[in-house]
Motif scaffolding. Structure first.
Motif, PDB file in Angstrom:
ATOM      1  N   PHE A 205      14.918  31.763  17.152  1.00 35.32           N
ATOM      2  CA  PHE A 205      14.815  30.530  17.809  1.00 35.32           C
ATOM      3  C   PHE A 205      14.405  29.165  17.683  1.00 35.32           C
ATOM      4  N   ASN A 206      14.441  28.797  16.214  1.00 39.59           N
ATOM      5  CA  ASN A 206      14.027  27.650  15.207  1.00 39.59           C
ATOM      6  C   ASN A 206      14.923  27.330  14.613  1.00 39.59           C
ATOM      7  N   ASN A 207      16.963  27.662  14.386  1.00 41.50           N
ATOM      8  CA  ASN A 207      17.678  28.108  14.370  1.00 41.50           C
ATOM      9  C   ASN A 207      18.270  26.564  15.439  1.00 41.50           C
ATOM     10  N   ILE A 208      18.126  27.427  16.243  1.00 41.22           N
ATOM     11  CA  ILE A 208      18.209  26.323  17.612  1.00 41.22           C
ATOM     12  C   ILE A 208      17.787  25.588  17.833  1.00 41.22           C
ATOM     13  N   LEU A 209      16.255  25.639  17.653  1.00 41.29           N
ATOM     14  CA  LEU A 209      15.458  24.268  17.730  1.00 41.29           C
ATOM     15  C   LEU A 209      16.022  22.925  16.695  1.00 41.29           C
ATOM     16  N   LEU A 210      16.450  23.357  15.012  1.00 39.86           N
ATOM     17  CA  LEU A 210      17.367  22.356  14.343  1.00 39.86           C
ATOM     18  C   LEU A 210      18.737  21.891  14.570  1.00 39.86           C
TER      19      LEU A 210
ATOM     20  N   SER B  43      13.129  12.812  21.315  1.00 39.38           N
ATOM     21  CA  SER B  43      13.138  14.466  22.080  1.00 39.38           C
ATOM     22  C   SER B  43      13.368  15.604  20.437  1.00 39.38           C
ATOM     23  N   ALA B  44      14.357  14.243  19.732  1.00 34.65           N
ATOM     24  CA  ALA B  44      14.774  15.428  18.194  1.00 34.65           C
ATOM     25  C   ALA B  44      13.461  14.891  17.477  1.00 34.65           C
ATOM     26  N   ALA B  45      12.840  14.002  17.724  1.00 36.74           N
ATOM     27  CA  ALA B  45      11.596  14.026  16.594  1.00 36.74           C
ATOM     28  C   ALA B  45      10.860  15.333  16.882  1.00 36.74           C
ATOM     29  N   LYS B  46      10.514  15.294  17.950  1.00 37.93           N
ATOM     30  CA  LYS B  46       9.626  16.816  18.030  1.00 37.93           C
ATOM     31  C   LYS B  46      10.228  17.778  18.163  1.00 37.93           C
ATOM     32  N   ASN B  47      11.727  18.488  18.273  1.00 39.63           N
ATOM     33  CA  ASN B  47      11.551  19.465  17.434  1.00 39.63           C
ATOM     34  C   ASN B  47      11.916  19.652  16.288  1.00 39.63           C
ATOM     35  N   LEU B  48      11.794  18.227  14.981  1.00 40.70           N
ATOM     36  CA  LEU B  48      12.158  18.386  13.332  1.00 40.70           C
ATOM     37  C   LEU B  48      10.420  18.465  13.654  1.00 40.70           C
ATOM     38  N   ASN B  49       9.391  17.945  13.885  1.00 43.63           N
ATOM     39  CA  ASN B  49       7.973  18.082  13.623  1.00 43.63           C
ATOM     40  C   ASN B  49       7.685  19.495  13.982  1.00 43.63           C
ATOM     41  N   SER B  50       7.596  19.972  15.027  1.00 40.49           N
ATOM     42  CA  SER B  50       7.596  21.890  14.646  1.00 40.49           C
ATOM     43  C   SER B  50       8.351  22.165  13.883  1.00 40.49           C
TER      44      SER B  50
ATOM     45  N   THR C 149       6.392  28.480  10.732  1.00 42.01           N
ATOM     46  CA  THR C 149       5.851  29.891  10.076  1.00 42.01           C
ATOM     47  C   THR C 149       7.160  30.949  10.272  1.00 42.01           C
ATOM     48  N   ASP C 150       8.346  31.059  10.314  1.00 45.67           N
ATOM     49  CA  ASP C 150       9.571  31.320   9.538  1.00 45.67           C
ATOM     50  C   ASP C 150       8.917  32.443   8.028  1.00 45.67           C
ATOM     51  N   ILE C 151       9.467  33.553   8.833  1.00 52.78           N
ATOM     52  CA  ILE C 151       9.546  34.337   7.443  1.00 52.78           C
ATOM     53  C   ILE C 151      10.542  34.412   6.602  1.00 52.78           C
ATOM     54  N   TYR C 152      12.122  34.843   7.406  1.00 47.85           N
ATOM     55  CA  TYR C 152      12.812  34.164   6.759  1.00 47.85           C
ATOM     56  C   TYR C 152      13.132  32.809   5.273  1.00 47.85           C
ATOM     57  N   GLU C 153      13.573  31.738   7.108  1.00 46.77           N
ATOM     58  CA  GLU C 153      13.641  30.417   5.950  1.00 46.77           C
ATOM     59  C   GLU C 153      13.475  29.288   6.306  1.00 46.77           C
ATOM     60  N   LYS C 154      11.043  29.447   5.877  1.00 43.72           N
ATOM     61  CA  LYS C 154      10.838  28.718   6.336  1.00 43.72           C
ATOM     62  C   LYS C 154      10.445  27.568   5.184  1.00 43.72           C
ATOM     63  N   ASP C 155      10.962  27.060   4.299  1.00 41.06           N
ATOM     64  CA  ASP C 155      11.167  25.822   3.122  1.00 41.06           C
ATOM     65  C   ASP C 155      12.946  25.859   3.685  1.00 41.06           C
ATOM     66  N   TYR C 156      13.379  26.288   3.807  1.00 40.11           N
ATOM     67  CA  TYR C 156      14.857  26.169   3.854  1.00 40.11           C
ATOM     68  C   TYR C 156      15.081  25.422   5.885  1.00 40.11           C
ATOM     69  N   LEU C 157      14.197  25.610   6.729  1.00 40.60           N
ATOM     70  CA  LEU C 157      14.051  24.945   7.801  1.00 40.60           C
ATOM     71  C   LEU C 157      13.044  23.694   8.115  1.00 40.60           C
ATOM     72  N   SER C 158      12.299  23.194   6.771  1.00 39.04           N
ATOM     73  CA  SER C 158      10.994  21.971   6.583  1.00 39.04           C
ATOM     74  C   SER C 158      12.084  21.354   5.657  1.00 39.04           C
ATOM     75  N   THR C 159      13.101  21.273   5.117  1.00 37.40           N
ATOM     76  CA  THR C 159      13.457  20.746   4.167  1.00 37.40           C
ATOM     77  C   THR C 159      14.358  20.356   5.259  1.00 37.40           C
ATOM     78  N   ARG C 160      14.668  20.452   6.244  1.00 37.91           N
ATOM     79  CA  ARG C 160      16.377  20.352   6.653  1.00 37.91           C
ATOM     80  C   ARG C 160      15.140  18.885   7.611  1.00 37.91           C
ATOM     81  N   ALA C 161      14.220  19.802   7.761  1.00 42.67           N
ATOM     82  CA  ALA C 161      13.771  19.137   8.821  1.00 42.67           C
ATOM     83  C   ALA C 161      13.016  17.814   8.849  1.00 42.67           C
ATOM     84  N   TYR C 162      12.930  17.977   7.184  1.00 47.75           N
ATOM     85  CA  TYR C 162      12.327  16.403   6.806  1.00 47.75           C
ATOM     86  C   TYR C 162      13.923  15.686   6.451  1.00 47.75           C
TER      87      TYR C 162
END
Length: 739
Positions: free
Chosen positions: A153-158, A172-179, A184-197
Motif C-alpha cells: 500500500f505504501n508503494n502504491i501511495l508513492l 493530492s500529491a502532497a497529501k500522499n507524500l506527507n503521509s 511505519t513500514d517494517i521493510y522500507e521505512k527510511d527508503y519511503l521517507s527519503t523518496r517522500a522528502y
C-alpha cells in the motif's frame, strides 16, 4: 513411469526458470506461511534500494533455488514480478515488459490474489511511463482492492504521488507524500521517507516555494546518506543545486554541484555493468551445468534398466533443453549488449547533468563577483575622490607625497578589482591585453615608489637595474604589467627583512619593431622550499601555515601573476632556496612605438573649458558620493542640485533647466535607466551622463538606449570626469550651432 514423469516435470519447471537471472525484493505478504526464500527477498529489497544490483542478483538467485526446490509457482510469479521491478529501477522498460508477460502466463492458471495485485501495480507504472496518467490511477486503484499489505500500500501511495505530480495535482500529491514521510513500514521505512522528502522538495520547487523545497531536499539527502541510497543522493544534490541557485545561495549551490560531480562515477559505471553481466552469466551457466548433470544421472539409470523408450524420451528432453539453453544464451548475450549501450547513454546523460551543474555554479560565482565589484567600487569612489580634493587644497610637501601614493594605490586597487573579475575570462580565452603606448621605466618606478614605505618598514632596499637600450615608447598593456610587478615586488618585500629586492629589466632581443624584454624580480629573503615550488602558483597557496600567520596575505598574488602573464603568452619561472632568497623570471614580447606608424591617440585630448556658471543636477543615492561629486563640481565654480533617487530626479528635471545631468544607474526605487527614459519624454536636449559603479563586463548599450549621452565609470580620474562634462555640454552646443 512415475519416476520418469517426475524428472520431466522438474525439467519443465527448470526450463520456465531459465529466463529468471535474478530474484526480487518486494516481498509478497499474503496470509500464507513464511517461505524459506522470504529472507532472501528482504535482503534483495535492501540491496535494490542501495543500487547494489549485482549483489541483488546473487541474493535473488538463492531465492529462485528455494522456489525451484519447492516447486513453488507463486514464488516463481513473485520472482518474475520483482525482476520486472528491478529492470524498472534501471529504466529498462522492454525488459520489464518481458518479465511481466512471463508472469501473465503463469497467473492464468494460478489463483494468486497478491500476484494479481502486483501485476496490476506494475502495469500502472508502465502506463505512467507511457504518459497515460489517468489509466495509471485507475489501475492503481484496482490493485489496492486486491491486497491490503502495508508495504504494498505504501508503494502504491508513492506511485500515485508521482502520477499526481505529472498531472500537476500538487495538493493530492502532497497529501500522499506527507503521509509517507512518517510511515511505519517494517521493510522500507527510511527508503519511503527519503523518496517522500524528495517528492516534496520537487513539488515545492515546481511551485516556487524554494525555502520549503530546500528543507525537504536536505532531509532527503540526510536520510539517503545515512542509508546508502546512491540514486537518491544524486537526485537530492541535483535538486538542491537548482533550489539554492534560485534562492541566491550560490555557495550552497556550488557545494551541491561539487557533491554531484564526485558521485557521478560511482553510479552506473561500465565496471558495474561488467560485474552485473558476469553475475548473470554465472547464474545461467550454473543452471546449464546442473541440468546436464541431472540428465546424465537419469540416462545412467535408464541404461541400467534397459528401458530404451524412457532413454529416448530423456535424450529428447535433454536435447530440447540444451537447444533452449543455447537460445536463451544468445538472447542474454544480446540483452547484455543492449544493456551496455543503454547504460553508456545513461552515463552520457549524467555527464551532461554534471556539466550543466558546473555551468550553473560558474554563473553563481560570476553573479557573486559582479555584486562584490559594485559594492567595492562605491567606497573606492570616496577614497579616490577625497584624495583628489585633498591634493587640490595645497597640501604640504610631505602630505603631498603620501596623497600621491594613496592616489596611485586607489588606481591600482580599481585595476586589481577589474583583473580579479577577468580571471575567469582569462581561463576561457575571452580576455586579451590592451595595446597602448607607455613608458616601461615610468610604470616600474611608479610601482616601486608606491611600495617604498613598505620597504622602509622592513628595512629593505629597493634597486632597479634597467637596460637603457630598451625603447622609451613601447606598445603593450601597462595596467596589467603594473599589477604583475606590484604583486612580485610586494611579495619580495613582504618576505625580505633587512635585505635587498632588485628589479632587473634587460633588452633580450630586438628585431625591427618586435622587442623581447627579460624581467627578473629577485630578493635575498626567506626563500621557498623545493616541495612548495610546484604549488606556490595555485590559488591561496603560501609556503606554510606558519608563513601565512607570520607574514599575512591571501596567497592569491602569484596566481594572478601567472594568469596575467598568460595573456601575454609568457610563462613565469622560479629559482629559490630556503633562507637564500627567490628569483621570479619571465620574458614579454612587445612592439616598439618608434617603429610603428600609429595614427591613434593614446591619451585623452584635454580640452580647455570654462565651467563657471554651469548648473548641473547630481542624481546619487549615496550621501558620501553626493558630497564628493558636489565638491569636485564646486572646484570648477559649477553650481548643482542633488536628487537622492530616480523619482526626485524626474521631478527636478521637469521643474528646472540644467546644463547637464549626472545620473547614477543603481538606485532604490526606479533605476537611473528608467529615470532617464522618463526625462527624455519631455526633455530631449539636456546632456545626461551615466555616472555609475558598473562592472567593466557590463554592457553599456542599455544606458545609451535609455537616452544617456555618455558614461563615466566610478571611481574615475578627475581629468576624465571634467573632460566628459565639457565634451557633452560645450562640444555638442558647438556642433548644434554649426548645423
Amino acid at each position: 513411469m512415475r519416476k520418469i514423469q517426475l524428472h520431466i516435470n522438474v525439467l519443465n519447471l527448470t526450463l520456465l526458470f531459465l529466463c529468471l537471472l535474478v530474484g526480487c525484493s518486494l516481498h509478497a505478504q499474503d496470509s500464507v506461511p513464511v517461505r524459506d526464500m522470504d529472507p532472501y527477498f528482504d535482503e534483495a529489497r535492501k540491496l535494490r534500494n542501495q543500487n547494489k544490483i549485482d549483489l541483488a542478483l546473487q541474493t535473488l538467485d538463492k531465492a529462485a533455488e528455494k522456489a525451484e526446490e519447492g516447486e513453488d509457482l507463486k514464488g516463481l510469479i513473485d520472482c518474475y514480478h520483482e525482476l520486472a521491478l528491478l529492470y524498472l529501477k534501471l529504466d529498462k522498460e522492454s525488459d520489464t515488459q518481458f518479465y511481466w508477460d512471463r508472469a501473465s502466463v503463469l497467473l492464468k492458471d494460478t489463483a494468486y490474489p497478491y500476484g494479481d495485485a502486483i501485476h496490476k501495480y506494475i502495469e500502472a507504472i508502465l502506463l505512467y511511463e507511457a504518459d497515460q496518467s489517468f489509466q495509471s490511477l485507475f489501475m492503481l486503484n484496482e490493485a489496492k482492492q486486491l491486497n491490503n499489505d502495508r508495504n504494498f500500500f505504501n508503494n502504491i501511495l508513492l506511485t500515485e504521488a508521482m502520477v499526481y505530480m505529472k498531472l500537476e495535482k500538487y495538493e493530492s500529491a502532497a497529501k500522499n507524500l506527507n503521509s509517507l514521510v512518517v510511515n511505519t513500514d517494517i521493510y522500507e521505512k527510511d527508503y519511503l521517507s527519503t523518496r517522500a522528502y524528495l517528492g516534496l522538495a520537487d513539488l515545492n520547487y515546481r511551485t516556487e516555494n524554494y525555502e520549503e523545497s530546500s528543507k525537504n531536499g536536505e532531509q532527503a539527502l540526510e536520510l539517503a546518506n545515512a542509508n546508502g541510497f546512491f540514486l537518491e543522493i544524486r537526485k537530492a544534490n541535483d535538486l538542491l543545486s537548482k533550489v539554492y541557485s534560485e534562492m541566491g545561495s550560490y555557495q550552497k549551490a556550488w557545494t551541491n554541484s561539487q557533491n554531484l560531480l564526485k558521485i557521478q562515477d560511482s553510479l552506473f559505471t561500465i565496471d558495474k555493468v561488467k560485474v552485473e553481466a558476469k553475475t548473470a552469466d554465472k547464474i545461467r551457466d550454473d543452471y546449464k551445468t546442473e541440468l546436464i548433470a541431472r540428465q546424465d544421472d537419469t540416462i545412467e539409470e535408464l541404461k541400467e534398466s534397459q528401458n530404451r523408450s524412457e532413454l529416448t524420451a530423456i535424450l529428447t528432453s535433454a536435447f530440447l533443453i540444451i537447444i533452449s539453453l543455447l537460445a536463451v544464451s544468445l538472447y542474454r548475450n544480446n540483452q547484455i549488449k543492449l544493456k551496455t549501450n543503454d547504460l553508456l547513454q545513461t552515463k552520457n546523460r549524467e555527464l551532461q547533468v554534471a556539466r550543466d551543474g558546473a555551468v550553473q555554479a560558474m554563473e553563481a560565482k560570476t553573479n557573486f563577483l559582479s555584486t562584490v565589484s559594485h559594492e567595492l567600487r562605491t567606497p573606492l569612489y570616496a577614497v579616490t575622490g577625497l584624495t583628489h580634493l585633498l591634493l587640490e587644497e595645497n597640501p604640504s610637501e610631505h602630505q603631498k607625497e603620501h596623497l600621491k601614493a594613496l592616489k596611485f594605490s586607489g588606481d591600482y586597487l580599481l585595476n586589481f578589482i577589474n583583473d580579479i573579475l577577468h580571471i575567469n575570462k582569462i581561463d576561457a580565452n575571452k580576455l586579451e591585453p590592451l595595446n597602448m603606448e607607455f613608458n616601461l621605466k615610468k610604470v616600474i618606478n611608479e610601482v616601486m615608489d608606491s611600495l617604498q614605505q613598505s620597504a622602509k618598514e622592513n628595512k629593505t632596499k629597493l634597486l632597479l637595474d634597467y637596460d637603457n637600450d630598451i625603447p622609451s615608447h613601447l606598445m603593450s598593456d601597462p595596467l596589467k604589467l603594473s599589477q604583475v610587478f606590484m604583486n612580485l615586488i610586494g611579495n619580495a618585500i613582504k618576505f625580505t627583512r633587512g635585505g635587498i629586492v632588485e628589479v632587473i629589466c634587460k633588452l633580450k632581443e630586438k628585431n625591427g619593431e618586435d622587442v623581447t624584454i627579460y624581467f627578473e624580480v629577485k630578493d635575498n629573503g626567506i626563500g621557498i622550499s623545493k616541495e612548495k615550488q610546484q604549488s606556490i602558483f595555485d590559488g591561496f597557496e603560501q609556503g606554510s601555515i606558519q608563513i601565512n600567520r607570520e607574514y599575512g596575505g591571501t596567497g592569491l598574488g602569484l596566481t594572478i601573476v601567472k594568469s596575467l602573464l598568460g595573456l601575454f603568452g609568457s610563462k613565469i619561472e622560479l629559482k629559490s632556496n630556503l633562507n637564500e632568497g627567490s628569483s621570479f623570471m619571465f620574458d614579454i614580447d612587445m612592439k616598439s612605438k618608434d617603429d610603428i606608424v600609429d595614427d591613434i591617440d593614446f591619451e585623452i585630448t584635454q580640452g580647455e573649458y570654462d565651467f563657471k556658471g554651469l548648473h548641473i543636477m547630481i542624481v546619487e543615492d549615496n550621501k558620501i558620493n553626493q558630497v564628493i561629486t558636489k565638491k569636485m563640481l564646486n572646484k570648477k565654480e559649477i553650481t548643482c542640485d542633488i536628487a537622492s533617487n530616480g523619482e526626485e530626479a524626474v521631478t527636478l528635471a521637469g521643474e528646472n533647466e540644467y546644463d547637464a545631468i549626472l545620473m547614477d544607474i543603481h538606485m532604490p526605487g526606479i533605476s537611473g535607466e528608467e529615470a532617464t527614459i522618463q526625462i527624455r519624454k519631455f526633455d530631449q536636449q539636456t546632456p545626461i551622463i551615466a555616472l555609475t559603479a558598473i562592472s567593466l563586463d557590463d554592457s553599456l548599450e542599455s544606458f545609451y538606449a535609455a537616452g544617456c549621452n555618455d558614461v563615466v565609470t566610478k571611481p574615475f580620474k578627475p581629468e576624465i570626469f571634467y573632460q566628459k562634462i565639457g565634451e557633452n555640454i560645450f562640444d555638442k552646443k558647438a556642433k548644434s550651432s554649426l548645423s
